[in-house]
Design an enzyme around this catalytic site. Structure first.
Site, PDB file in Angstrom:
ATOM      1  N   HIS A 140      56.772  18.192 -25.108  1.00 25.25           N
ATOM      2  CA  HIS A 140      56.132  17.271 -24.164  1.00 25.25           C
ATOM      3  C   HIS A 140      54.785  16.845 -24.741  1.00 25.25           C
ATOM      4  O   HIS A 140      53.894  17.666 -24.953  1.00 25.25           O
ATOM      5  CB  HIS A 140      55.930  17.947 -22.809  1.00 25.25           C
ATOM      6  CG  HIS A 140      55.184  17.091 -21.826  1.00 25.25           C
ATOM      7  ND1 HIS A 140      55.667  15.889 -21.362  1.00 25.25           N
ATOM      8  CD2 HIS A 140      53.970  17.261 -21.236  1.00 25.25           C
ATOM      9  CE1 HIS A 140      54.805  15.366 -20.515  1.00 25.25           C
ATOM     10  NE2 HIS A 140      53.766  16.173 -20.425  1.00 25.25           N
ATOM     11  N   LYS A 161      47.253  11.462 -21.535  1.00 28.94           N
ATOM     12  CA  LYS A 161      47.758  11.361 -22.909  1.00 28.94           C
ATOM     13  C   LYS A 161      48.227   9.949 -23.221  1.00 28.94           C
ATOM     14  O   LYS A 161      47.869   9.364 -24.256  1.00 28.94           O
ATOM     15  CB  LYS A 161      48.910  12.358 -23.122  1.00 28.94           C
ATOM     16  CG  LYS A 161      48.527  13.808 -22.958  1.00 28.94           C
ATOM     17  CD  LYS A 161      49.679  14.735 -23.273  1.00 28.94           C
ATOM     18  CE  LYS A 161      50.838  14.576 -22.294  1.00 28.94           C
ATOM     19  NZ  LYS A 161      50.480  14.938 -20.911  1.00 28.94           N
ATOM     20  N   ASP A 179      55.652  10.749 -24.242  1.00 28.53           N
ATOM     21  CA  ASP A 179      56.230  11.657 -23.254  1.00 28.53           C
ATOM     22  C   ASP A 179      57.034  12.788 -23.888  1.00 28.53           C
ATOM     23  O   ASP A 179      56.759  13.954 -23.644  1.00 28.53           O
ATOM     24  CB  ASP A 179      57.094  10.906 -22.243  1.00 28.53           C
ATOM     25  CG  ASP A 179      57.510  11.802 -21.090  1.00 28.53           C
ATOM     26  OD1 ASP A 179      56.620  12.414 -20.473  1.00 28.53           O
ATOM     27  OD2 ASP A 179      58.722  11.904 -20.824  1.00 28.53           O
ATOM     28  N   ARG A 245      31.701  23.961 -31.055  1.00 25.76           N
ATOM     29  CA  ARG A 245      30.678  22.930 -31.180  1.00 25.76           C
ATOM     30  C   ARG A 245      30.300  22.661 -32.630  1.00 25.76           C
ATOM     31  O   ARG A 245      29.584  21.703 -32.919  1.00 25.76           O
ATOM     32  CB  ARG A 245      29.428  23.335 -30.391  1.00 25.76           C
ATOM     33  CG  ARG A 245      29.691  23.531 -28.898  1.00 25.76           C
ATOM     34  CD  ARG A 245      28.441  23.856 -28.139  1.00 25.76           C
ATOM     35  NE  ARG A 245      27.472  22.776 -28.214  1.00 25.76           N
ATOM     36  CZ  ARG A 245      26.259  22.838 -27.644  1.00 25.76           C
ATOM     37  NH1 ARG A 245      25.900  23.925 -26.980  1.00 25.76           N
ATOM     38  NH2 ARG A 245      25.436  21.819 -27.754  1.00 25.76           N
TER      39      ARG A 245
END
Length: 312
Positions: A140, A161, A179, A245
């Site tokens: 998916h 998405k 999808d 980060r």
């Protein structure tokens, strides 16, 4: 392998031609991606004969067979033509011998020919069989080509998405699958993704519905398949999560036997995710070329600490 195709499928997807046995193409099954060049078998050694593989005859095998008597040649070829043997293939436009034609006719095995070199024929057959017979699974997500990097976007339903992929397409990048992404292992280092046939070139945009990307944006906005080189997980921003980060974390996710580079991008209002993904793709390419900004930062930081320590 649990998937099966026929010799007719092989004919339809390669440049091989049918020399004889066209009526047997659908009956003969292919379950092995490897092919066999039966040099040892022509000498009479059948202890490890891979009968279930395509048998490829090139100049070497044909020359050796021609040096045999007609009786011995037919005896060997008859033993090679088993109920499991899918097909015999001759490269370089070589004419199959009469003994070969008799042996395959008796056992209902097709003969295929090609004018190409033996190595080229071998590569064409192997590449096709490895692709169609490789184990597959459906993931998916959305697969998109961003600056030549195959990025698999994953995340919970509704996180954005498809909308992110749509913005990337408008920026000139290419959709592979939306999808659902069908993936298979091409070799020990490569995972390839493509869209299921029913979803090819299509995308679902909530509020609009199904759109045809190629029809709206042109053929340059889509591609049929792409190597999955980077997985990006889109997660809702959480203050309790310590996100990377600096970029020193080298995370991966396993698909079949391959470790694919991965990262997590937090999603919240005000963040331009498509821009971040473009930068992620460029940064991934830069690292592959040996330019690692995080490593440079660490080096400069260590040099600064060392300099300050010496000054004290």
């Amino acid at each position: 392998m649990d998937k099966m195709i026929t010799v007719k499928d092989l004919i339809d997807n390669t440049n091989l031609q049918v020399y004889s046995g066209a009526e047997f193409l659908v009956e003969r099954e292919l379950t092995e991606s490897e092919i066999s060049r039966p040099g040892l078998e022509l000498t009479g050694y059948f202890d490890y004969y891979p009968a279930e593989r395509v048998q490829l005859f090139g100049q070497t095998e044909t020359s050796y067979a021609r040096a045999m008597t007609s009786k011995n040649r037919y005896h060997i070829l008859e033993e090679m033509a088993t109920a499991k043997t899918p097909a015999f293939v001759f490269s370089r436009g070589i004419e199959p011998s009469s003994e070969m034609q008799r042996a395959v006719q008796e056992n209902q095995i097709p003969i295929l020919v090609s004018p190409l070199t033996t190595t080229r024929v071998s590569n064409i057959i192997t590449q096709y069989l490895e692709k169609v017979l490789a184990p597959r699974k459906s993931i998916h997500g959305v697969l998109i080509d961003v600056y030549g990097v195959g990025i698999l976007l994953k995340g919970d339903s509704g996180i954005g998405k498809s909308e992110t992929a749509l913005e990337l397409i408008k920026n000139g990048h290419r959709l592979v699958a939306d999808d659902r992404v069908d993936v298979y292992q091409q070799n020990e280092h490569t995972i390839v993704g493509e869209a299921p046939q029913i979803l090819e070139n299509l995308m679902e945009v909530r509020g609009i519905g199904i759109i045809d990307v190629m029809n709206l944006f042109g053929a340059s906005a889509v591609r049929s398949s792409m190597e999955v080189t980077l997985i990006i997980n889109l997660n809702n921003w959480s203050p309790d999560v310590n996100y990377d980060r600096i970029g020193t974390e080298n995370k991966t996710e396993q698909i079949f036997d391959v470790e694919v580079a991965s990262m997590t991008i937090p999603v919240k209002v005000g963040r331009n995710i498509s821009n971040i993904i473009e930068v992620a793709a460029m940064n991934y390419r830069a690292k592959k070329m040996g330019y690692d900004a995080s490593a440079r930062f660490e080096t400069q930081l260590n040099n600064l600490i060392k300099h300050n320590s010496e000054s004290d």
